[in-house]
Write an enzyme that holds these catalytic residues in place. Sequence first.
Site, PDB file in Angstrom:
ATOM      1  N   LYS A 152     -18.363 -42.857  27.889  1.00  0.00           N
ATOM      2  CA  LYS A 152     -17.421 -42.649  26.777  1.00  0.00           C
ATOM      3  C   LYS A 152     -18.194 -42.945  25.494  1.00  0.00           C
ATOM      4  O   LYS A 152     -18.524 -44.102  25.221  1.00  0.00           O
ATOM      5  CB  LYS A 152     -16.231 -43.596  26.922  1.00  0.00           C
ATOM      6  N   ARG A 166      -9.277 -36.219  33.321  1.00  0.00           N
ATOM      7  CA  ARG A 166      -9.628 -36.551  31.931  1.00  0.00           C
ATOM      8  C   ARG A 166     -10.626 -35.516  31.439  1.00  0.00           C
ATOM      9  O   ARG A 166     -11.817 -35.633  31.668  1.00  0.00           O
ATOM     10  CB  ARG A 166     -10.233 -37.947  31.899  1.00  0.00           C
ATOM     11  N   SER A 219      -4.487 -47.913  27.636  1.00  0.00           N
ATOM     12  CA  SER A 219      -5.740 -48.658  27.437  1.00  0.00           C
ATOM     13  C   SER A 219      -5.463 -49.786  26.455  1.00  0.00           C
ATOM     14  O   SER A 219      -4.857 -49.552  25.403  1.00  0.00           O
ATOM     15  CB  SER A 219      -6.800 -47.754  26.806  1.00  0.00           C
TER      16      SER A 219
HETATM   17  C1  TZP Z   1     -12.914 -43.790  29.827  1.00  0.00           C
HETATM   18  C2  TZP Z   1     -13.523 -45.115  29.547  1.00  0.00           C
HETATM   19  N1  TZP Z   1     -12.832 -46.097  28.873  1.00  0.00           N
HETATM   20  C3  TZP Z   1     -13.512 -47.237  28.699  1.00  0.00           C
HETATM   21  S1  TZP Z   1     -15.086 -47.081  29.381  1.00  0.00           S
HETATM   22  C4  TZP Z   1     -14.805 -45.481  29.928  1.00  0.00           C
HETATM   23  C5  TZP Z   1     -15.827 -44.687  30.639  1.00  0.00           C
HETATM   24  C6  TZP Z   1     -16.006 -45.178  32.059  1.00  0.00           C
HETATM   25  O1  TZP Z   1     -16.962 -44.355  32.693  1.00  0.00           O
HETATM   26  P1  TZP Z   1     -17.985 -44.966  33.753  1.00  0.00           P
HETATM   27  O2  TZP Z   1     -17.170 -45.420  34.939  1.00  0.00           O
HETATM   28  O3  TZP Z   1     -18.873 -43.799  34.085  1.00  0.00           O
HETATM   29  O4  TZP Z   1     -18.693 -46.093  33.060  1.00  0.00           O
HETATM   30  C1  ICP Z   2      -9.776 -44.995  28.600  1.00  0.00           C
HETATM   31  C2  ICP Z   2      -9.222 -45.287  29.799  1.00  0.00           C
HETATM   32  C3  ICP Z   2      -9.021 -46.637  30.211  1.00  0.00           C
HETATM   33  N1  ICP Z   2      -8.473 -46.885  31.406  1.00  0.00           N
HETATM   34  C4  ICP Z   2      -8.087 -45.883  32.229  1.00  0.00           C
HETATM   35  C5  ICP Z   2      -7.492 -46.231  33.550  1.00  0.00           C
HETATM   36  N2  ICP Z   2      -8.236 -44.594  31.883  1.00  0.00           N
HETATM   37  C6  ICP Z   2      -8.782 -44.234  30.710  1.00  0.00           C
HETATM   38  N3  ICP Z   2      -8.896 -43.005  30.395  1.00  0.00           N
END
Ligand code: TZP
Ligand code: ICP
Length: 218
Positions: free
Chosen positions: A142, A41, A113
């Site tokens: 995020k 990502r 998602s």
């Molecule tokens: C990509 C994403 N989608 C929902 S929360 C998130 C970030 C998760 O990152 P972390 O595991 O560091 O909280």
């Molecule tokens: C936003 C996200 C939510 N869930 C997963 C598995 N990947 C992502 N990039």
Amino acid sequence: MINLREALKVYFIMGTANCMKDPIEVLKEAIAGGITFFQFREKGKEALIGEEKYALAKKLQSQCKEHRIPFIVNDDIELAIRLNADGVHIGQEDEPAETVRRQIGDSKILGVSVHTPEEAEGALSAGADYFGIGPVFPTKTKADAKPSRGTALIEELRSQGIAVPIVGIGGITSENAATVVEAGADGVSVITAISLADSPLLAAKALRKSVGERGNHE
Ligand SMILES: Cc1ncsc1CCOP(=O)(O)O
Ligand SMILES: C=C1C=NC(C)=NC1=N
């Protein structure tokens, strides 16, 4: 086809923005620690693009191949197809899941998602193979994440009899991972709990243990 429910147990997601150390080294340690699924990502203001992005993705993909870990690309369908990745993960703001499913074909993994039962319904009818549900806990990773809702939606979908594989995401660590699985998720998806750990190996190991524990609740 792999057993997706099993493979989703410890789902590591990362890009250059999430690492202090060399991403290749971080993934190497995460794999040694026992992650079961990986998503590339690459996002944010300093994200790699073009051939640099492709070159890094290829290196990370070969590490996953070596250890038979599914390699998924976030959002960038073109890159996923060019790499012949195992699948893609898309959000609600990306191209409609139906379109992406047509582009990648039926043998690839399509992760979506979802934040509401309606989005879950839509993703299912579009042929999603698994749902990413979150943020479960608060996260700084995020920037535009929606408010964290705990495991409410995971529990709601399971109570509606929706059996599709689910991973929770957002602020998950080895301390809270078991609660996400107990709520009905098949696994947990993490970024910084592993990518920013002093030892990504030990962090992955601890997550694997906390998720695997559900089986020992007999
Ligand atoms: C990509 C994403 N989608 C929902 S929360 C998130 C970030 C998760 O990152 P972390 O595991 O560091 O909280
Ligand atoms: C936003 C996200 C939510 N869930 C997963 C598995 N990947 C992502 N990039």
